[in-house]
Design an enzyme around this catalytic site. Structure first.
Site, PDB file in Angstrom:
ATOM      1  N   CYS A 122      -0.341   2.268  -4.609  1.00 38.63           N
ATOM      2  CA  CYS A 122      -1.107   3.500  -4.826  1.00 38.63           C
ATOM      3  C   CYS A 122      -0.203   4.703  -4.639  1.00 38.63           C
ATOM      4  CB  CYS A 122      -2.279   3.582  -3.850  1.00 38.63           C
ATOM      5  SG  CYS A 122      -3.594   2.376  -4.151  1.00 38.63           S
TER       6      CYS A 122
ATOM      7  N   HIS B  38       0.857  -1.171   0.000  1.00 35.03           N
ATOM      8  CA  HIS B  38       0.000   0.000   0.000  1.00 35.03           C
ATOM      9  C   HIS B  38       0.901   1.231   0.000  1.00 35.03           C
ATOM     10  CE1 HIS B  38      -3.719  -2.157   0.501  1.00 35.03           C
ATOM     11  NE2 HIS B  38      -3.299  -2.745   1.611  1.00 35.03           N
TER      12      HIS B  38
END
Length: 229
Positions: free
Chosen positions: A119, A76
């Site tokens: 991301c 992430h």
């Protein structure tokens, strides 16, 4: 490339279903391309940096010359940051610096390829009906010294500020398409990445019931054409 080829993959699988599929695809790709591959699952933020530093030491201490190094970072993230298994953040810039021409002498002037599947923000791209062409300008020079940050290739799964997508069973389209292209196509890596970008631009991701578009971003300071096959 006549010397050794080394690869390091650091992947946080926690709360990232499908990431094992990406690791399997990368493992097959590196085997096909004759890279010595090391894979680590669920590094903490601190371990991201520690594993990169170990990788750098292994390269610098190696008796045989190294032609190329790949580093795959999957977690992430936010713009400029990756989240470790412990929930803490590590700066991408710190990870990139470990293998630059100042800090890794064995890779001085050698290609260093970073693949980042994470991301970079919260924006979502619904797509546009019209698009323009990108024009790349290549400047060549032969200095007596070498800049600190040459011969690096940063391949992000998405553009700055946007989400990156991953299927909880099939893995991420980015890694699956990239490994397929790198394994089955020949040519300079920049052309292969154009194919990856084209295929990703053609696909559509359904997220929260809505169609989304996503494309990778490539940042290059390569001075020479890099061939993987």
């Amino acid at each position: 490339m006549t010397g050794d080829r080394l690869a390091l993959t650091l992947c946080v699988t926690k709360a990232r279903e499908g990431s094992e599929e990406d690791m399997d695809a990368l493992s097959r790709m590196f085997h096909h391309l004759k890279f010595e591959s090391t894979m680590k699952s669920d590094p903490t933020a601190e371990q991201f940096l520690e594993e990169l530093e170990k990788f750098q030491e292994t390269i610098d201490d190696r008796e045989e010359p190294v032609s190329c190094a790949f580093v795959v970072l999957m977690a992430h993230g936010e713009e400029g940051l990756l989240k470790g298994e412990d929930g803490r953040m590590v700066r991408l810039e710190d990870l990139f610096d470990v293998l630059n021409n100042k800090n890794c002498k064995a890779l001085r002037g050698k290609p260093k390829v970073y693949i980042i599947q994470a991301c970079r923000g919260e924006h979502r791209d619904p797509g546009e009906e019209m698009g323009g062409e990108q024009v790349a300008v290549v400047m060549k020079s032969k200095p007596q010294t070498i800049p600190t940050y040459t011969d690096s290739l940063h391949i992000f799964s998405t553009v700055e500020g946007y989400l990156s997508y991953r299927h909880d069973q099939k893995g991420s389209a980015f890694i699956q398409i990239l490994t397929d292209v790198f394994t089955n196509k020949t040519g300079p890596i920049t052309e292969l990445l154009e194919e990856v970008t084209r295929r990703m631009a053609e696909m559509e991701v359904i997220q929260e019931g809505k169609p989304r578009k996503v494309n990778p971003e490539i940042q290059s300071t390569l001075r020479k054409a890099l061939y993987l096959q």
